[in-house]
Design a protein around this motif. Structure first.
Motif, PDB file in Angstrom:
ATOM      1  N   PRO A  97       0.792  -1.338   0.114  1.00  0.00           N
ATOM      2  CA  PRO A  97      -0.067   0.017  -0.107  1.00  0.00           C
ATOM      3  C   PRO A  97       0.741   1.413  -0.014  1.00  0.00           C
ATOM      4  CG  PRO A  97      -0.655  -1.485   1.716  1.00  0.00           C
ATOM      5  CD  PRO A  97       0.640  -2.083   1.289  1.00  0.00           C
ATOM      6  N   ALA A  98       0.347   2.308  -0.530  1.00  0.00           N
ATOM      7  CA  ALA A  98       1.117   3.671  -0.936  1.00  0.00           C
ATOM      8  C   ALA A  98       1.507   4.130   0.663  1.00  0.00           C
ATOM      9  CB  ALA A  98       0.295   4.503  -1.745  1.00  0.00           C
ATOM     10  N   PRO A  99       0.474   4.103   1.626  1.00  0.00           N
ATOM     11  CA  PRO A  99       0.794   4.724   2.805  1.00  0.00           C
ATOM     12  C   PRO A  99       1.986   4.320   3.409  1.00  0.00           C
ATOM     13  CG  PRO A  99      -1.538   4.275   2.715  1.00  0.00           C
ATOM     14  CD  PRO A  99      -0.863   3.649   1.640  1.00  0.00           C
ATOM     15  N   LEU A 100       2.587   3.020   2.991  1.00  0.00           N
ATOM     16  CA  LEU A 100       3.947   2.813   3.796  1.00  0.00           C
ATOM     17  C   LEU A 100       4.854   3.612   3.045  1.00  0.00           C
ATOM     18  CD1 LEU A 100       3.229  -1.295   3.814  1.00  0.00           C
ATOM     19  CD2 LEU A 100       3.558   0.351   5.781  1.00  0.00           C
ATOM     20  N   ASP A 101       4.756   3.662   1.891  1.00  0.00           N
ATOM     21  CA  ASP A 101       5.970   4.547   1.136  1.00  0.00           C
ATOM     22  C   ASP A 101       5.924   6.049   1.656  1.00  0.00           C
ATOM     23  OD1 ASP A 101       7.068   2.829  -0.630  1.00  0.00           O
ATOM     24  OD2 ASP A 101       5.433   3.159  -2.117  1.00  0.00           O
ATOM     25  N   GLU A 102       4.855   6.643   1.981  1.00  0.00           N
ATOM     26  CA  GLU A 102       4.403   7.795   2.611  1.00  0.00           C
ATOM     27  C   GLU A 102       4.984   8.194   3.788  1.00  0.00           C
ATOM     28  OE1 GLU A 102       0.429   8.559   2.099  1.00  0.00           O
ATOM     29  OE2 GLU A 102       0.432   8.306   0.074  1.00  0.00           O
ATOM     30  N   LEU A 103       4.875   6.966   4.828  1.00  0.00           N
ATOM     31  CA  LEU A 103       5.630   6.691   6.031  1.00  0.00           C
ATOM     32  C   LEU A 103       6.892   6.890   5.930  1.00  0.00           C
ATOM     33  CD1 LEU A 103       5.010   6.947   9.114  1.00  0.00           C
ATOM     34  CD2 LEU A 103       4.769   4.431   9.101  1.00  0.00           C
ATOM     35  N   ALA A 104       7.526   5.955   5.393  1.00  0.00           N
ATOM     36  CA  ALA A 104       9.029   5.824   5.066  1.00  0.00           C
ATOM     37  C   ALA A 104       9.366   6.944   4.461  1.00  0.00           C
ATOM     38  CB  ALA A 104       9.079   4.601   4.067  1.00  0.00           C
ATOM     39  N   GLY A 105       9.016   7.538   3.691  1.00  0.00           N
ATOM     40  CA  GLY A 105       9.488   8.700   3.189  1.00  0.00           C
ATOM     41  C   GLY A 105       9.611   9.891   4.213  1.00  0.00           C
ATOM     42  N   TRP A 106       8.524  10.005   4.990  1.00  0.00           N
ATOM     43  CA  TRP A 106       8.413  11.156   6.009  1.00  0.00           C
ATOM     44  C   TRP A 106       9.634  10.847   6.842  1.00  0.00           C
ATOM     45  CZ3 TRP A 106       8.448  10.988  11.227  1.00  0.00           C
ATOM     46  CH2 TRP A 106       8.199  12.306  11.850  1.00  0.00           C
ATOM     47  N   VAL A 107       9.806   9.762   7.323  1.00  0.00           N
ATOM     48  CA  VAL A 107      11.161   9.264   8.253  1.00  0.00           C
ATOM     49  C   VAL A 107      12.372   9.813   7.514  1.00  0.00           C
ATOM     50  CG1 VAL A 107      12.595   7.454   9.270  1.00  0.00           C
ATOM     51  CG2 VAL A 107       9.963   7.533   9.262  1.00  0.00           C
ATOM     52  N   LEU A 108      12.477   9.405   6.212  1.00  0.00           N
ATOM     53  CA  LEU A 108      13.882   9.792   5.392  1.00  0.00           C
ATOM     54  C   LEU A 108      14.034  11.335   5.176  1.00  0.00           C
ATOM     55  CD1 LEU A 108      13.605   7.265   2.806  1.00  0.00           C
ATOM     56  CD2 LEU A 108      15.076   7.023   4.941  1.00  0.00           C
ATOM     57  N   ARG A 109      12.759  11.980   5.044  1.00  0.00           N
ATOM     58  CA  ARG A 109      12.833  13.650   4.792  1.00  0.00           C
ATOM     59  C   ARG A 109      12.970  14.256   6.245  1.00  0.00           C
ATOM     60  NH1 ARG A 109       8.686  12.283   1.758  1.00  0.00           N
ATOM     61  NH2 ARG A 109       6.984  12.996   3.252  1.00  0.00           N
ATOM     62  N   HIS A 110      12.406  13.722   7.124  1.00  0.00           N
ATOM     63  CA  HIS A 110      12.510  14.349   8.568  1.00  0.00           C
ATOM     64  C   HIS A 110      13.983  14.373   9.140  1.00  0.00           C
ATOM     65  CE1 HIS A 110      11.652  15.473  12.646  1.00  0.00           C
ATOM     66  NE2 HIS A 110      12.259  14.750  12.976  1.00  0.00           N
ATOM     67  N   LYS A 111      14.605  13.118   8.827  1.00  0.00           N
ATOM     68  CA  LYS A 111      16.259  13.213   9.032  1.00  0.00           C
ATOM     69  C   LYS A 111      16.978  14.162   8.591  1.00  0.00           C
ATOM     70  CE  LYS A 111      19.529  11.234  11.357  1.00  0.00           C
ATOM     71  NZ  LYS A 111      19.575  11.342  12.865  1.00  0.00           N
ATOM     72  N   ARG A 112      16.813  13.954   6.995  1.00  0.00           N
ATOM     73  CA  ARG A 112      17.556  14.913   6.384  1.00  0.00           C
ATOM     74  C   ARG A 112      17.274  16.514   6.803  1.00  0.00           C
ATOM     75  NH1 ARG A 112      15.375  12.583   1.237  1.00  0.00           N
ATOM     76  NH2 ARG A 112      16.606  10.836   1.390  1.00  0.00           N
ATOM     77  N   THR A 113      16.117  16.795   7.239  1.00  0.00           N
ATOM     78  CA  THR A 113      15.823  18.226   7.715  1.00  0.00           C
ATOM     79  C   THR A 113      16.480  18.380   8.928  1.00  0.00           C
ATOM     80  OG1 THR A 113      13.539  18.084   6.575  1.00  0.00           O
ATOM     81  CG2 THR A 113      13.725  19.588   8.290  1.00  0.00           C
ATOM     82  N   ASP A 114      16.310  17.296   9.854  1.00  0.00           N
ATOM     83  CA  ASP A 114      17.056  17.401  11.338  1.00  0.00           C
ATOM     84  C   ASP A 114      18.361  17.849  11.088  1.00  0.00           C
ATOM     85  OD1 ASP A 114      16.780  17.298  13.917  1.00  0.00           O
ATOM     86  OD2 ASP A 114      17.618  15.349  13.896  1.00  0.00           O
ATOM     87  N   GLN A 115      19.172  16.916  10.255  1.00  0.00           N
ATOM     88  CA  GLN A 115      20.504  17.189   9.975  1.00  0.00           C
ATOM     89  C   GLN A 115      20.974  18.616   9.487  1.00  0.00           C
ATOM     90  OE1 GLN A 115      21.567  13.723   7.568  1.00  0.00           O
ATOM     91  NE2 GLN A 115      21.865  12.329   9.183  1.00  0.00           N
ATOM     92  N   GLU A 116      20.096  18.979   8.587  1.00  0.00           N
ATOM     93  CA  GLU A 116      20.437  20.128   7.913  1.00  0.00           C
ATOM     94  C   GLU A 116      20.244  21.336   9.110  1.00  0.00           C
ATOM     95  OE1 GLU A 116      17.730  20.456   4.869  1.00  0.00           O
ATOM     96  OE2 GLU A 116      18.836  19.194   3.703  1.00  0.00           O
ATOM     97  N   LYS A 117      19.555  21.257  10.038  1.00  0.00           N
ATOM     98  CA  LYS A 117      19.318  22.195  11.098  1.00  0.00           C
ATOM     99  C   LYS A 117      20.520  22.399  11.974  1.00  0.00           C
ATOM    100  CE  LYS A 117      14.216  21.524  11.484  1.00  0.00           C
ATOM    101  NZ  LYS A 117      13.288  20.892  12.613  1.00  0.00           N
ATOM    102  N   LYS A 118      21.342  21.125  11.966  1.00  0.00           N
ATOM    103  CA  LYS A 118      22.509  21.236  13.156  1.00  0.00           C
ATOM    104  C   LYS A 118      23.577  21.811  12.248  1.00  0.00           C
ATOM    105  CE  LYS A 118      21.027  17.162  15.262  1.00  0.00           C
ATOM    106  NZ  LYS A 118      21.407  15.555  15.521  1.00  0.00           N
TER     107      LYS A 118
END
Length: 118
Positions: A97-118
């Motif tokens: 199901p597509a929601p699994l991709d959306e959840l995984a993508g959120w995790v990956l995007r969140h981490k990138r955003t978090d690293q950019e903040k540091k």
């Protein structure tokens, strides 16, 4: 008019992890990305809540049996609550199901955003 209470949203997890591997030409194992839910602000928690509800991790199989396509990326998604966890492994093109991709993508995007903040 019904007096039934609205359905409860599933509880937020403590940690959500995503790891991807595979890809074109040679197997590639990328580092596991972990997001600590306690570190999220309210808007991020609400976004995660919506994604968790759509993905319905408790109802997912541990592995999607269809092989996907050659050189497909494989994703391992793990959600941990106090006292239990749920994991699912899926590949590009395997019919998950597509929601699994959306959840995984959120995790990956969140981490990138978090690293950019540091």
């Amino acid at each position: 008019m019904s007096t039934d209470p609205p359905p409860l949203a599933p509880p937020l997890p403590v940690v959500i992890e995503c790891q991807r591997q595979g890809g074109l030409a040679f197997p590639l194992r990328r580092p596991k990305i972990s997001v600590e839910v306690a570190d999220l602000d309210e808007a991020e928690r609400q976004a995660l809540q919506r994604l968790m509800q759509a993905a319905d991790m408790a109802e997912q199989p541990a592995d999607y049996p269809r092989p996907g396509y050659p050189d497909a990326l494989e994703t391992q998604l793990t959600v941990t609550w106090p006292g239990h966890s749920a994991s699912v492994r899926f590949r590009d093109g395997d019919g998950h199901p597509a929601p699994l991709d959306e959840l995984a993508g959120w995790v990956l995007r969140h981490k990138r955003t978090d690293q950019e903040k540091k």
